[in-house]
Enzyme design. Structure first.
Site, PDB file in Angstrom:
ATOM      1  N   ASP A 277       0.859  -1.184   0.000  1.00 25.66           N
ATOM      2  CA  ASP A 277       0.000   0.000   0.000  1.00 25.66           C
ATOM      3  C   ASP A 277       0.899   1.239   0.000  1.00 25.66           C
ATOM      4  OD1 ASP A 277      -2.990   0.989   0.883  1.00 25.66           O
ATOM      5  OD2 ASP A 277      -1.425   2.225   1.782  1.00 25.66           O
ATOM      6  N   ASN A 285      -2.743  13.274  -2.604  1.00 27.65           N
ATOM      7  CA  ASN A 285      -3.864  13.835  -3.369  1.00 27.65           C
ATOM      8  C   ASN A 285      -4.260  15.214  -2.846  1.00 27.65           C
ATOM      9  OD1 ASN A 285      -4.314  11.840  -5.319  1.00 27.65           O
ATOM     10  ND2 ASN A 285      -5.569  10.603  -3.956  1.00 27.65           N
ATOM     11  N   HIS A 290      -5.173  15.490  -7.510  1.00 27.56           N
ATOM     12  CA  HIS A 290      -5.454  14.135  -7.992  1.00 27.56           C
ATOM     13  C   HIS A 290      -4.668  13.759  -9.246  1.00 27.56           C
ATOM     14  CE1 HIS A 290      -8.618  12.955  -5.177  1.00 27.56           C
ATOM     15  NE2 HIS A 290      -8.975  14.233  -5.179  1.00 27.56           N
ATOM     16  N   ASP A 294      -2.678  10.319  -9.596  1.00 28.71           N
ATOM     17  CA  ASP A 294      -2.779   9.356 -10.695  1.00 28.71           C
ATOM     18  C   ASP A 294      -1.402   9.023 -11.259  1.00 28.71           C
ATOM     19  OD1 ASP A 294      -5.498   9.393 -10.384  1.00 28.71           O
ATOM     20  OD2 ASP A 294      -5.885  10.754 -12.067  1.00 28.71           O
ATOM     21  N   GLU A 320      -5.187   2.576  -3.528  1.00 26.76           N
ATOM     22  CA  GLU A 320      -3.730   2.643  -3.627  1.00 26.76           C
ATOM     23  C   GLU A 320      -3.091   1.350  -3.149  1.00 26.76           C
ATOM     24  OE1 GLU A 320      -4.820   4.374   0.431  1.00 26.76           O
ATOM     25  OE2 GLU A 320      -5.646   4.326  -1.597  1.00 26.76           O
TER      26      GLU A 320
END
Length: 400
Positions: A277, A285, A290, A294, A320
């Site tokens: 993770d 973010n 964002h 990404d 994630e």
């Protein structure tokens, strides 16, 4: 007669071609009339078997047969399929005329009636054919010209005979129809032959066109199948691959995990499992936006994918969260592989709005064990190990 035998054979081969049958009938009646009841074909006189009156009745009844069979042939040859009622009427008139002639008992009365009945039948049949020929010429009928090439000379001969012999009663005049009728029959035979040649050429042209259409349609179907196959391939990719990271989505990853789990259980192979993770991804973010998040997901997935074997299975398990299945990988080596992935992620560099940043990841690793009833047991252990790594300071590896 010999020509008619050929067209009789043609009619047996193709009964739908009525022109061949009517031509055979026309040939028969013409032959009876031309040869005086076949007397010129045989060494004996058939007229001796009957009275002269009966003999003459048969001869001139054949003229009525020439009239109605000629009109039937005219309709069939020029493909006038909507003349059924007219054909029935013409056949009825000719048959009644023939019956009237054959029913007359007196030879003198027969000669008198024959003069006018035969004249009416002959002129009526010739007039009908000539008028309809003119109509068909105006309509550009494809077969009428070859028919007229034999008909016109014959009709002129017949009308000449009717005029001189039956109307003016010139007994010394030459019968021109005996010259025009054979020429007419031969011309019509050639016309029918040319018509058949045209039909065969048309069939060949249609077959060639049909073959081209089949070829074109087959090519279209092949192209359509290729398009469908490509669309199906894209649908399969869309149903299996995560759009953002270009690795397996959760559903496809779980299907592959089930397959590898069953294979390892069946053959006794090693099977290792990694779950990791990205640390503080929500902070990334919130801080960098964002689009930056990404980019992190894409680069992390690409880094992990390039660091593993082609046989290893990588999937996006959650937002994630990622999972890796390593078939035929001994548990003793799994920690080293996870460390390689951790360091690769740690070395990645990102930039957003001129600000550089990096990310780390926490790992939980485990392996397939004999008491595991299903793949969910392996995932549960790896998730617990990941939980320990998160609460142990992050950016580390824990085993369960």
């Amino acid at each position: 007669l010999f020509i008619s035998l050929y067209y009789l054979f043609m009619w047996f081969k193709r009964p739908s071609d009525r022109s061949a049958l009517y031509y055979v009938m026309l040939c028969f009646f013409v032959s009876v009339y031309q040869t005086n009841l076949f007397n010129t074909l045989f060494p004996f006189d058939l007229s001796s078997l009957m009275s002269y009156l009966t003999y003459q009745k048969i001869i001139f009844a054949s003229m009525c047969g020439v009239a109605f069979s000629g009109i039937l042939f005219f309709h069939a040859f020029t493909e006038q399929r909507d003349r059924r009622n007219i054909e029935i009427g013409i056949v009825a008139i000719c048959c009644v005329s023939a019956l009237v002639l054959t029913a007359i008992p007196s030879y003198e009365l027969f000669l008198f009636v024959r003069r006018y009945v035969v004249s009416l039948v002959g002129i009526g049949a010739a007039g009908y054919v000539l008028v309809w020929s003119a109509v068909l010429v105006a309509r550009r009928n494809p077969h009428i010209r070859s028919y007229l090439a034999g008909l016109v000379p014959f009709m002129l001969c017949v009308l000449s005979d009717v005029f001189f012999h039956n109307i003016l009663n010139f007994s010394n005049a030459i019968y021109l129809s005996f010259l025009g009728m054979p020429a007419f029959m031969v011309a019509i035979a050639f016309a029918m032959g040319s018509k058949h040649v045209e039909l065969y050429r048309e069939v060949a042209r249609l077959n060639a066109g049909l073959e081209q259409k089949v070829f074109d349609r087959t090519r279209e179907l092949v192209e359509a199948n290729r398009t469908i196959e490509e669309a199906n391939r894209r649908l399969r990719v869309m149903s299996q691959i995560d759009h953002l990271t270009q690795i397996f989505n959760r559903r496809c990853f779980m299907e592959n995990l089930d397959v590898e789990f069953e294979r390892a259980r069946r053959y006794g192979n090693d099977l290792s499992f990694i779950m990791f993770d990205i640390d503080h991804f929500k902070w990334v973010n919130d801080t960098y936006g964002h689009p930056a998040g990404d980019a992190v997901l894409r680069d992390v997935a690409s880094c992990v994918r390039s660091s593993l074997r082609k046989s290893d299975i990588v999937g996006r398990y959650g937002g994630e969260e990622f999972c890796v299945v390593l078939p035929q990988t001994h548990p003793d080596t799994i920690a080293g592989i996870a460390e390689k992935l951790r360091r690769g992620i740690e070395l990645l560099r990102f930039e957003s709005d001129g600000r550089a940043f990096s990310v780390t990841a926490s790992f939980g690793v485990t392996e397939l064990r004999g008491e595991d009833p299903a793949p969910s047991a392996v995932i549960e252990r790896a998730d617990k190990a990941l939980y320990l790594a998160k609460h142990g300071g992050r950016n580390r590896i824990e085993s369960a």
